[in-house]
Design a protein around this motif. Structure first.
Motif, PDB file in Angstrom:
ATOM      1  N   THR A 161       0.758  -1.417  -0.197  1.00 22.52           N
ATOM      2  CA  THR A 161       0.046   0.164   0.104  1.00 22.52           C
ATOM      3  C   THR A 161       0.879   1.151   0.011  1.00 22.52           C
ATOM      4  O   THR A 161       1.729   1.321   0.860  1.00 22.52           O
ATOM      5  N   GLN A 217       0.953   5.972  -0.532  1.00 25.87           N
ATOM      6  CA  GLN A 217      -0.073   6.838  -0.543  1.00 25.87           C
ATOM      7  C   GLN A 217       0.506   8.240  -1.675  1.00 25.87           C
ATOM      8  O   GLN A 217       1.320   8.385  -1.638  1.00 25.87           O
ATOM      9  N   SER A 256      -4.777  10.195  -0.984  1.00 22.54           N
ATOM     10  CA  SER A 256      -5.229   8.975  -1.156  1.00 22.54           C
ATOM     11  C   SER A 256      -4.285   7.740  -1.283  1.00 22.54           C
ATOM     12  O   SER A 256      -3.056   7.930  -1.410  1.00 22.54           O
ATOM     13  N   PHE A 257      -4.888   6.639  -1.124  1.00 21.96           N
ATOM     14  CA  PHE A 257      -4.152   5.471  -0.882  1.00 21.96           C
ATOM     15  C   PHE A 257      -4.096   4.747  -2.287  1.00 21.96           C
ATOM     16  O   PHE A 257      -5.147   4.722  -2.854  1.00 21.96           O
ATOM     17  N   LYS A 284      -1.991  -0.096   5.448  1.00 26.31           N
ATOM     18  CA  LYS A 284      -2.648   0.864   6.101  1.00 26.31           C
ATOM     19  C   LYS A 284      -3.295   0.692   7.542  1.00 26.31           C
ATOM     20  O   LYS A 284      -4.055  -0.502   7.440  1.00 26.31           O
ATOM     21  N   ASN A 285      -3.113   1.220   8.578  1.00 22.49           N
ATOM     22  CA  ASN A 285      -3.765   0.959   9.794  1.00 22.49           C
ATOM     23  C   ASN A 285      -4.942   1.741   9.886  1.00 22.49           C
ATOM     24  O   ASN A 285      -5.506   2.429   9.062  1.00 22.49           O
ATOM     25  N   SER A 286      -5.358   1.252  11.270  1.00 18.32           N
ATOM     26  CA  SER A 286      -6.911   1.936  11.596  1.00 18.32           C
ATOM     27  C   SER A 286      -6.662   3.608  11.502  1.00 18.32           C
ATOM     28  O   SER A 286      -7.895   4.007  11.333  1.00 18.32           O
ATOM     29  N   SER A 287      -5.580   4.140  11.708  1.00 18.06           N
ATOM     30  CA  SER A 287      -5.526   5.536  11.614  1.00 18.06           C
ATOM     31  C   SER A 287      -4.943   6.208  10.340  1.00 18.06           C
ATOM     32  O   SER A 287      -4.575   7.258  10.381  1.00 18.06           O
ATOM     33  N   ASN A 288      -5.231   5.294   9.219  1.00 22.19           N
ATOM     34  CA  ASN A 288      -4.833   5.725   8.008  1.00 22.19           C
ATOM     35  C   ASN A 288      -3.611   6.069   7.794  1.00 22.19           C
ATOM     36  O   ASN A 288      -2.907   7.063   7.207  1.00 22.19           O
ATOM     37  N   GLN A 289      -2.574   5.495   8.672  1.00 22.90           N
ATOM     38  CA  GLN A 289      -1.057   5.416   8.405  1.00 22.90           C
ATOM     39  C   GLN A 289      -0.419   4.332   7.793  1.00 22.90           C
ATOM     40  O   GLN A 289      -0.820   3.195   8.114  1.00 22.90           O
TER      41      GLN A 289
END
Length: 779
Positions: free
Chosen positions: A587, A589, A594-595, A652-657
Motif C-alpha cells: 500500500t 499514499q 489517497s491510497f 494501512k492501519n486504522s489511523s490511515n497511517q
C-alpha cells in the motif's frame, strides 16, 4: 542402439539448468551474439558432429548414450512403479538431473479418481492439495512452492504444454485421466532450461499410444464403482503393425461426491495415430477432447470442518471446463547417432464458473425483499494457444570418447479472453447467462521464442558433465475493459505491454560409482514470468511498477541414487532453491493523501531440505525362493525448510497511517516441514496387496504465519494429518483383473488447503473413507 520412443511421442529434453538474468537492456543483436558464444562453448567441437560415421569398431566408447530399446520394457518387464530415467530419452537429455519415472500400470492405488497421494507416493516431497475428491483439479508442488493447480510445475502431456498459458496463467485446469497414462515423468527444479518456466521443474503425462500392444488390434476396458455414487467406464482400442500404431479411448466418470453439493461428471475422448513412412521418418497426429462439470461445495469454518466436514454452505456454485488438445509430430533419424523431432500443438480451452463467492460465514440464502437468492457471479476464460518445438540430438566424437549434444527452438503464441464479474442468475443450476455486459472484458496475449542447448561431455568411463544454456524472449500484452466506474464509464487497461529478453544457464554432473548407482549434482537457474494478474490492475486504485521483473533464482541438487540387485532402489538427495523477485502488493499514499496498491517485486525466499526414497525387497535380499511371495517396503521422506529471506509489506492501519514491516524469517505458506509416506506390498503369483501411510506436517496458509484461524476460515494453521490407504489386485488368465481399495481407511477428518476465494472461500475438507471396486480386461 535405437533411441527410445521410436514413435516420437515425447522426445523433449528435460534438462537441468536455468539461468534467469533479466536482459531488459540488452540489444537483440548483442543478446544473440551471447547465445551463439554460449552454444559454441556447450558443443565444444561440434564441427565434429558427424564424425560418428567414421567410428572405428575397436575404439574406446565409454559412457555412450544410454538408450532404452523401447519404453514399454520399463512397464511390461518390471512390476516396479518407480524408475529413474536413462541419460537420454528420445531427443531429451536426463543426465545429471533429479528425475523420476512413474509407471501407471504398476501403481497400486486409485488411479480412477487421479489420487495423486498414492500415484506420487514414491516421489519424495510432493505436496498435494486434496481438496478435490473428484481428482479433476490436480494441485501438486515441491520444495516449498504453491500447489495451486500445479502452477509451479511446467505441466505437459506427451511433451507439449497443457496449462491455460504457461507464461501468463500457468494453471492446469485440465489433467489427463490416469487410466490412459502410460507413465509420468517428473523432473525437479531444472526442467526450466529445456522446458521454460517454472521453479518446480516439469511434469509430463505420457499417454498410451499403442506402440506397446505388439498386435494389429486389441481392446481394453475397465469398469469401476465405488462410494458416493462413483461410476467410471474406460474403453480403449489400439494396435501396432510394422508400419503404424494407434490408440484411442473414451472415459466417463461421475459421482455424487463425499461432501454435500459436490457432484460431478467428466468425459474424455482421445485418438492418436503414428505412421512409419520409412526406417528414418515417422509422423503422427493426436487429438483429445475433455468436458468436466463439477458442483463446488465451498469452504467451511474451522469449527464446522472439524464437526461435520461433509456439510456444505454453498449449493449454487459450479465449475465447467472444456478442453481440446491437438498435436502433430514427426521424427527423423539421420542415422543411428543423430535424430530430429518436431511437435506442433494447439489448445482450445474454455473455463467457466458461476457462484456466490462471499466469505463462508455470510449465508447464501433467500433475500426476503425479492424472495429469491442473490445474483451469482459468472467468470469465463477462453484459451487459444499454439506452439511448436523443434529438437535435435546427435553423438559426436572428440578423440576416442563419444559426447552428445541436444538443442532446439520453441515458439509459443497464446491468446486469452477473460470475462469476469458478470451478473449471473439467481437460480441454482449451472448457467453462464448474465444480465447486461461483463464488467471485465480483457484480451491477453503471450508470445515466446526460446533457443536452448545442452551437451553431455563424457570424461573417462564414469564421469559426465552436462552444461546447458537457454535464451528467452517473452512479450506479454493486456488490453480491454477492467470494470465500469460508478458513473457508468469504462475503466480500461492502458494497453499494458512488457517485453523481456534474458539468458539462462546451468550445469549438471554425474559420477557412475558402480554399474547400478550414480552420484548426481547440478546448479540450474530458473525463472517465473509475471502473470496476467500482475498486468490487469485497476487504474484508479492500483499501479504496477514500470520496472516489474520476472521472478528469478536457481536450484541446487546433490544426490546419490541407483539400484542394487533386484532388492534395493534408492534416491537420497539434498537441495537448495533460491526464489528472488517475488511479486506482491504494498500500500502506498499519493501526495493528495489517497491510497493505492502498488504491484512490485517485494522480496525473496529460499528453500532447503532433504528428499529421500528407499524401497527394499527383503525376500529377494535374502533368498530367491518366492514360494510365499515377495514383499517390498518403501519409505519416501522430505524435509523442507522454506522461509522468506526478505519480504516487504506495507499496510494501512486504522489511523490511515502506512506501516511498513518485513516478514524475514517467516515460513513460506503451504510448505510443511516434513512429508513422510511409506508402504508395503505383498505379491504372490497373481495377487497383490498393498498398504500405504501418508503423514504431512502442519503448514501455514499465509506469509504472516497466522496460527489462530480467522472466523471465515480463510487464514490460519493447516493442521498435520495422517492417512492410510489399502489396495488389492488380482490378475488372471493373462487378460483380466479385479481391483479394490479403501481410501482414508481410518476416516480421518483433515484439510490441506484454505482459500480466500474460488473454490472456497474457507477451509476445504478432504474426503473421508471411500471404497472402490474395478474389473477390467485387455483382449
Amino acid at each position: 542402439m535405437p533411441f527410445i520412443f521410436p514413435d516420437c511421442n515425447n522426445r523433449f529434453p528435460d534438462t537441468a539448468s536455468v539461468y534467469n538474468q533479466p536482459g531488459r537492456h540488452l540489444h537483440k543483436k548483442k543478446m544473440y551474439r551471447k547465445i551463439s558464444i554460449g552454444i559454441a562453448l556447450i558443443t565444444g567441437g561440434c564441427s565434429m558432429l558427424y564424425a560418428q560415421k567414421n567410428v572405428r569398431p575397436g575404439a574406446i566408447d565409454t559412457l555412450t548414450p544410454k538408450y532404452l530399446p523401447d519404453v514399454t520394457v520399463v512397464g511390461r518387464n518390471s512390476r516396479s512403479d518407480i524408475q529413474f530415467m536413462p541419460e537420454i530419452v528420445g531427443t531429451s537429455i536426463y543426465a545429471g538431473k533429479k528425475n523420476t519415472l512413474v509407471i501407471l500400470d504398476n501403481v497400486q492405488g486409485n488411479v480412477v479418481t487421479n489420487n495423486m497421494r498414492q500415484v506420487l507416493a514414491k516421489v519424495p516431497g510432493v505436496q498435494i492439495w486434496e481438496s478435490d475428491g473428484s481428482g479433476i483439479q490436480i494441485g501438486i508442488a515441491a520444495r516449498g512452492l504453491s500447489p495451486n493447480r500445479s502452477w509451479e510445475f511446467n505441466i505437459r502431456q506427451n511433451g507439449y504444454d497443457i496449462a491455460a498459458d504457461p507464461f501468463g496463467y500457468p494453471e492446469a485446469y485440465y489433467n489427463p485421466q490416469l487410466q490412459a497414462v502410460q507413465r509420468i515423468e517428473v523432473v525437479r527444479g531444472q526442467g526450466s532450461l529445456q522446458y521454460g518456466p517454472q521453479f518446480g521443474g516439469m511434469v509430463n503425462y505420457v499417454l498410451r499410444n499403442g506402440s506397446e500392444i505388439n498386435k494389429p488390434f486389441a481392446g481394453e476396458f475397465q469398469q469401476t464403482a465405488g462410494s458416493n455414487g462413483l461410476f467410471n467406464s474406460y474403453v480403449a482400442l489400439g494396435g501396432e503393425t510394422k508400419k503404424m500404431h494407434y490408440y484411442s479411448f473414451f472415459d466417463h466418470r461421475q459421482a455424487a461426491g463425499w461432501r454435500q453439493n459436490s457432484r460431478y461428471y467428466t468425459d474424455a475422448g482421445f485418438a492418436t495415430f503414428t505412421y512409419r513412412i520409412s526406417s528414418k521418418l515417422s509422423v503422427g497426429v493426436e487429438g483429445l477432447q475433455s468436458h468436466i462439470r463439477s458442483q463446488q461445495p465451498g469452504g467451511l469454518t474451522d469449527a464446522k470442518a472439524a464437526s461435520d466436514p461433509q456439510f456444505s454452505l454453498r449449493s449454487r456454485n459450479w465449475f465447467d471446463v472444456r478442453w481440446t488438445t491437438m498435436a502433430l509430430n514427426a521424427n527423423y533419424a539421420f542415422n543411428s547417432h543423430a535424430r530430429l523431432s518436431l511437435k506442433v500443438s494447439g489448445i482450445i480451452g474454455d473455463r467457466s464458473s458461476i457462484g456466490y463467492n462471499k466469505a463462508i460465514n455470510i449465508a447464501d440464502s433467500i433475500n426476503p425483499a425479492t424472495q429469491q437468492y442473490d445474483n451469482r457471479v459468472v467468470d469465463i476464460d477462453r484459451y487459444r494457444n499454439q506452439s511448436a518445438e523443434l529438437r535435435f540430438i546427435a553423438d559426436y566424437r572428440i578423440g576416442k570418447t563419444n559426447h552428445t549434444i541436444a538443442g532446439g527452438i520453441r515458439y509459443f503464441n497464446g491468446h486469452t479472453s477473460r470475462l469476469k464479474n458478470g451478473k449471473g442468475s439467481t437460480g441454482t443450476d449451472y448457467t453462464t447467462a448474465i444480465t447486461g455486459n461483463f464488467p471485465q472484458d480483457i484480451a491477453l496475449h503471450t508470445q515466446n521464442t526460446a533457443l536452448f542447448a545442452e551437451n553431455i561431455f563424457r570424461i573417462g568411463s564414469k564421469i559426465t558433465l552436462v552444461p546447458g544454456i537457454r535464451a528467452e524472449y517473452i512479450h506479454t500484452t493486456a488490453d480491454g475493459r477492467l470494470s465500469y466506474n460508478p458513473d457508468g464509464t469504462a475503466s480500461n487497461i492502458r494497453n499494458e505491454s512488457r517485453q523481456r529478453r534474458f539468458i539462462l544457464a546451468g550445469i549438471g554432473a554425474t559420477w557412475h560409482v558402480s554399474a547400478g548407482t550414480t552420484i548426481y549434482a547440478n546448479a540450474s537457474q530458473a525463472y517465473r514470468p509475471m502473470l496476467f494478474s500482475d498486468l490487469t490492475y485497476s487504474p484508479t486504485t492500483d499501479i504496477v511498477d514500470a520496472n516489474l521483473k520476472d521472478a528469478k533464482g536457481y536450484n541446487l541438487d546433490l544426490g546419490y541414487r541407483g539400484k542394487i540387485g533386484s532388492y534395493l532402489v534408492f534416491d537420497l538427495g539434498v537441495y537448495y532453491l533460491q526464489y528472488n523477485n517475488r511479486i506482491g502488493t504494498i500500500t502506498q499514499q499519493r501526495t493528495d493523501g489517497s491510497f493505492y496498491s502498488f504491484r512490485t517485486n517485494v522480496g525473496n525466499s529460499r528453500s532447503k531440505g532433504i528428499e529421500a526414497l528407499v524401497e527394499i525387497n527383503p525376500v529377494k535380499a535374502l533368498t530367491q525362493n518366492l514360494k510365499w511371495g515377495d514383499v517390498s517396503i518403501f519409505l519416501s521422506y522430505a524435509y523442507t525448510d522454506a522461509r522468506y529471506d526478505n519480504l516487504k509489506t506495507v499496510v494501512k492501519n486504522s489511523s490511515n497511517q502506512l506501516v511498513e514491516s518485513n516478514l524475514k524469517g517467516k515460513k513460506v505458506e503451504n510448505a510443511p516441514l516434513h512429508i513422510l509416506r511409506s508402504g508395503i506390498t505383498w505379491r504372490i503369483k497373481a495377487l497383490t496387496l498393498s498398504g500405504q501411510w501418508s503423514w504431512v506436517e502442519q503448514a501455514y496458509s499465509d506469509a504472516n504465519n497466522t496460527v489462530v484461524p480467522t472466523a471465515n476460515g480463510q487464514t490460519g494453521l493447516i493442521p498435520a494429518y495422517a492417512v492410510t490407504d489399502i489396495t488389492t489386485e488380482y490378475r488372471f488368465s493373462g487378460k483380466f483383473n479385479i481391483k479394490a481399495g479403501i481410501n482414508n481407511l481410518g476416516n480421518k477428518r483433515y484439510f490441506t488447503r484454505r482459500s480466500g476465494g474460488y473454490p472456497g472461500p474457507g477451509a476445504l475438507p478432504s474426503d473421508g473413507r471411500s471404497i472402490f471396486v474395478s474389473v477390467g480386461a485387455r483382449l
